[in-house]
Write an enzyme that holds these catalytic residues in place. Structure first.
Site, mmCIF file in Angstrom:
data_model
loop_
_atom_site.group_PDB
_atom_site.id
_atom_site.type_symbol
_atom_site.label_atom_id
_atom_site.label_comp_id
_atom_site.label_asym_id
_atom_site.label_seq_id
_atom_site.Cartn_x
_atom_site.Cartn_y
_atom_site.Cartn_z
ATOM 1 N N ASP A 88 7.235 8.892 -2.040
ATOM 2 C CA ASP A 88 7.914 7.696 -2.552
ATOM 3 C C ASP A 88 7.522 7.391 -3.990
ATOM 4 O OD1 ASP A 88 5.375 6.962 -1.765
ATOM 5 O OD2 ASP A 88 5.995 5.250 -0.557
HETATM 6 C C1 LIG Z 1 -9.266 6.422 5.250
HETATM 7 C C2 LIG Z 1 -9.598 6.612 3.815
HETATM 8 C C3 LIG Z 1 -9.836 7.990 3.332
HETATM 9 C C4 LIG Z 1 -9.632 5.558 3.024
HETATM 10 C C5 LIG Z 1 -9.367 5.568 1.598
HETATM 11 C C6 LIG Z 1 -8.127 4.799 1.336
HETATM 12 C C7 LIG Z 1 -6.847 5.628 1.290
HETATM 13 C C8 LIG Z 1 -6.638 6.460 2.533
HETATM 14 C C9 LIG Z 1 -5.648 4.678 1.112
HETATM 15 C C10 LIG Z 1 -5.885 3.687 -0.032
HETATM 16 C C11 LIG Z 1 -4.517 3.489 -0.729
HETATM 17 C C12 LIG Z 1 -3.502 4.090 0.206
HETATM 18 C C13 LIG Z 1 -3.218 3.014 1.240
HETATM 19 C C14 LIG Z 1 -2.158 4.494 -0.304
HETATM 20 C C15 LIG Z 1 -1.377 5.444 0.346
HETATM 21 C C16 LIG Z 1 -2.030 6.304 1.363
HETATM 22 C C17 LIG Z 1 -3.436 5.900 1.832
HETATM 23 C C18 LIG Z 1 -4.285 5.289 0.743
HETATM 24 C C19 LIG Z 1 -4.478 6.301 -0.354
HETATM 25 C C20 LIG Z 1 0.075 5.660 -0.050
HETATM 26 C C21 LIG Z 1 0.086 6.703 -1.146
HETATM 27 C C22 LIG Z 1 0.914 6.195 1.119
HETATM 28 C C23 LIG Z 1 2.429 6.087 0.891
HETATM 29 C C24 LIG Z 1 2.819 4.656 0.604
HETATM 30 O O1 LIG Z 1 4.198 4.437 0.568
HETATM 31 C C25 LIG Z 1 2.156 4.143 -0.656
HETATM 32 C C26 LIG Z 1 2.689 4.851 -1.878
HETATM 33 C C27 LIG Z 1 2.496 2.665 -0.804
HETATM 34 C C28 LIG Z 1 0.616 4.290 -0.488
HETATM 35 C C29 LIG Z 1 -0.173 3.879 -1.697
HETATM 36 C C30 LIG Z 1 -1.618 3.713 -1.410
#
Ligand SMILES: CC(C)=CCC[C@@H](C)[C@H]1CC[C@@]2(C)C3=C(CC[C@]12C)[C@@]1(C)CC[C@H](O)C(C)(C)[C@@H]1CC3
Length: 742
Positions: free
Chosen positions: A460
């Site tokens: 996205d």
């Molecule tokens: C369990 C672990 C490794 C924790 C660290 C945090 C990450 C996994 C999270 C933090 C930000 C996070 C929520 C994110 C995403 C995946 C998981 C993340 C990276 C994504 C890229 C997935 C796709 C979504 O549509 C969107 C783009 C909004 C998010 C953005 C942030």
């Protein structure tokens, strides 16, 4: 190069960390956000004479809500203009919008433990950062009893409390400090740290205040298995899961721990548990997870599988292990090299720091490169310093701001802001595939969530980056991103549809659903493999449609049409009986509903009159509108999968999503919409911004994450759409009565 076999992370040859005085503070006026080509980090300059920027002051809570510079809006467009005026003040020189991205409460401890066991370098965590990390943890204590949860709005858990307690102690807060006393009381009332979830067991083991035998194994040998036709190869897991377990398997295999005779280690051993440390039966703790922490029930299949893996661990061969450890180390290096040492996220960043320290030493170039990039994850604000969930949300915020401003038809009124935003979008596109093997999706042509340097494709983000670029190029009549590069991004999107037609986050689904039964992280749901999400699917549909609209050069036309068609089918199928969609990345049904409606309307030409799906979607939203005209969802909705009202009532971000959705669907009753619009108008502050309300985002169902910039642009976007739909109506007096003034 072979990996060292030593197990001890030497900590005692360094001077002990001095006690942190309870009143240690830094001066708020001496913090500056620095940017460079999409990177961002905070610097503390105690001797600085120069004034801070509006951006610095905004995040430090120093910008007046009413500075008397903006006119009170007379029309809805006037309110939109005020929002844009405020946003323009916050743009960085890199062209992106920067922001805080905290929320999770398990990130700081990993980094602080990594700092402690790898030599306590001043570059990695400067003194000013450490002072403000302590401030942050003090601010974020759960009220009124103390301790910490898994995220900032969560009740206290063992995971949050034990880990942040360790972090505070490492940073020099004495055990008798009231914040520590309260946390210990909470921790002990929950049964002590034996019941900490597995990621906590891991970090405490690194600190040598938990025993590696109390942890289910993390065998590095999995990485040696063939990838083809093998459902359990880690390369098939969700990217965050595999990139976290990769360095964990290195550290586990070598059982890397701080020295036992370190006085702090000894102190923690006596502080964290309700029983004497030496009396704990560690092997009995593997599945011991405190009930308040557990989100995923332990499946018997999972338990059996982990027991079998435990048996393997007892008999594993040393030469195979050495081989696997070397391979894993190389993959960690590859990850570092692919991402300019930023790594995928804050968890594997902290872990890779330890791997690098062990494999190369603190004087190596690799370790130095790690030290220098820690700051990219740290965010300073009025409540102290946190570790962000990523190295920023640069692309994500910028792409939405650009789209909101384009829909508001004001990009040409802000030529400098717009040109800088376009320059950032141009620079941020990833220009090459990751050069080193880590089982990555195609990256060339993609846009990432944060910046190009981090370099991870997200479906996205690619689509939103593409849309924003094409819209802005068209509005400004300037072309910075060539058609060839646009085609690259189309290639990325076309590489991502799953069998069900939907789009996942970073990659296509590579593994079977039953892998979820092996989920070892008891606190996160749906982490073993990718899944199709309505949000990612919608963005991808709209990205492909924007390409067709703005470029339309015949490139892969049929495949584009087919991908859109199948994606829409997925979205329709994902709609629940009550008309809603569950949001996996935002809180919650207003978020996913807004996305789904956007693509249904755009891709099928459906209208409220013609589509049953849209009517049900609107009915669901309208049924949840509150008396005051707004919508308010609690983060609990993400956990339980049902609508949950926000205890503080309407939220501007939920209200904006609901309005964007209803307006896009052509919901016929203007009075419903107008009531929501009036709430946004009332809540807008005289400087064009909004106050912070509840937490906006989520991941893995159970952990929330802040998107504080959402309040600055989603209301603006909804108001702009309303003004376009209803021909710029006047701001009626009623709406402005009761408007908040500072
Ligand atoms: C369990 C672990 C490794 C924790 C660290 C945090 C990450 C996994 C999270 C933090 C930000 C996070 C929520 C994110 C995403 C995946 C998981 C993340 C990276 C994504 C890229 C997935 C796709 C979504 O549509 C969107 C783009 C909004 C998010 C953005 C942030």
């Amino acid at each position: 190069m072979t990996s060292p076999k030593s197990r001890v992370l030497r900590t005692t040859h360094l001077p002990p960390v001095p006690e942190m005085p309870a009143d240690a503070r830094t001066e708020r006026s001496k913090w500056f956000l620095c940017v460079d080509d999409g990177r961002q980090w905070w610097e503390y300059r105690p001797d600085a004479k120069e004034p801070q920027s509006d951006l610095d002051r905004f995040w430090l809570g120093q910008v007046a809500e009413d500075d008397g510079t903006l006119p009170a809006p007379q029309t809805v467009t006037g309110a939109v203009r005020n929002s844009m005026q405020f946003l323009a003040r916050l743009q960085t020189e890199s062209g992106h919008w920067a922001g805080e991205y905290g929320g999770p409460m398990f990130l700081i401890p990993g980094l602080v433990i990594a700092w402690y066991v790898t030599g306590r370098s001043e570059t990695l965590l400067p003194q000013a950062y450490r002072i403000e990390l302590v401030q942050y943890l003090r601010h974020r204590e759960v009220q009124p009893n103390g301790g910490w949860g898994i995220h900032i709005e969560s009740p206290a858990t063992v995971f949050g409390t034990a880990l942040n307690y360790v972090a505070l102690r490492i940073l020099g807060v004495p055990a008798h400090d009231p914040v520590c006393e309260r946390a210990r009381k909470v921790l002990h009332s929950l049964g002590g740290a034996t019941g900490i979830p597995s990621w906590g067991k891991f970090w405490l083991s690194v600190m040598n205040c938990y025993d590696w035998n109390g942890l289910n194994p993390i065998p590095p040998e999995l990485w040696l298995l063939p990838y083809t036709a093998n459902p359990i190869h880690p390369g098939r897991m969700w990217v965050h899961t595999r990139m976290v377990y990769l360095p964990m398997s290195y550290i586990y295999a070598r059982r890397l721990s701080a020295e036992a005779h370190d006085p702090l280690v000894q102190a923690l051993r006596s502080e964290l548990y309700v029983e004497p440390f030496d009396s704990i039966k560690w092997s009995a703790q593997k599945f011991n997870v405190c009930a308040v922490d557990r989100y995923i029930p332990q499946s018997s299949f999972g338990k059996l599988a982990w027991t079998v893996i435990g048996m393997y661990e007892a008999v594993h061969s040393t030469w195979l292990r050495d081989w696997a450890v070397d391979h894993v180390r190389q993959l960690c290096f590859n990850e570092d090299d692919n991402t300019e040492f930023l790594d995928l996220g804050p968890v594997n960043k902290a872990l890779n720091i330890i791997v690098t320290y062990h494999a190369c030493g603190a004087d190596s170039d690799r370790f130095r490169a790690h030290e220098r990039t820690v700051a990219d994850f740290m965010w300073m604000a009025d409540d102290g310093m946190r570790m962000n969930g990523t190295n920023g949300s640069q692309l994500w915020d910028t792409a939405f701001i650009v789209q909101a401003a384009t829909e508001a038809q004001i990009v040409t009124e802000y030529p400098d802001t717009s040109a800088r935003a376009l320059a950032f979008l141009d620079a941020c596109q990833i220009k090459r595939d990751a050069p080193f093997e880590t089982y990555r999706q195609q990256a060339k042509g993609a846009w990432p969530f944060s910046n190009r340097q981090q370099s991870y494709t997200v479906s996205d983000c690619t689509a939103e980056g593409l849309k924003a670029t094409l819209m802005l190029q068209s509005a400004l009549g300037s072309k910075r991103v060539s058609d060839r590069r646009v085609q690259d991004s189309v290639d990325v999107l076309l590489s991502m549809p799953n069998r069900d037609g939907g789009f996942a986050s970073y990659e296509i689904i590579r593994g079977p659903t039953w892998l979820e039964a092996l989920n070892p992280a008891e606190v996160f749901g749906k982490i073993m493999i990718e899944y199709s999400y309505p949000e990612c699917t919608t963005s991808s549909v709209l990205g492909l449609m924007a390409y067709t609209k703005y470029i339309n050069d015949g490139y892969r036309t049929k495949e584009v049409a087919r991908a859109i068609h199948r994606a829409v089918k997925f979205i329709l199928k994902d709609q629940r009986k009550d008309g809603s969609w569950y949001g996996a990345w935002g809180v919650c049904f207003t978020y996913a509903g807004w996305f789904a409606i956007e693509s249904l309307v755009a891709a099928t030409g459906a209208t409220y009159a013609t589509s049953d799906s849209l009517r049900r979607a609107c009915a669901f939203l309208v049924a949840h509108q509150r008396e005051d005209g707004g919508w308010g969802e609690s983060y609990k909705a993400c956990e339980v999968g049902e609508w949950v009202e926000h205890p503080q009532g309407s939220q501007v971000v939920n209200t904006a999503w609901a309005l964007l959705a209803l307006l896009r669907a052509g919901y016929p009753d203007e009075t419903v919409i107008r009531k929501g619009v009036d709430l946004l108008l009332r809540r807008q502050l005289p400087n064009g911004s909004y106050r912070q309300e509840g937490i906006e985002g989520v991941f893995n169902k159970n952990c929330m994450i802040s998107y504080p910039n959402y309040k600055l642009y989603f209301p603006m976007w909804a108001l702009a759409r309303y003004a376009n739909t209803y021909k710029d109506p006047k701001v009626v007096e009623d709406a402005m009565r009761g408007r908040r003034v500072a």
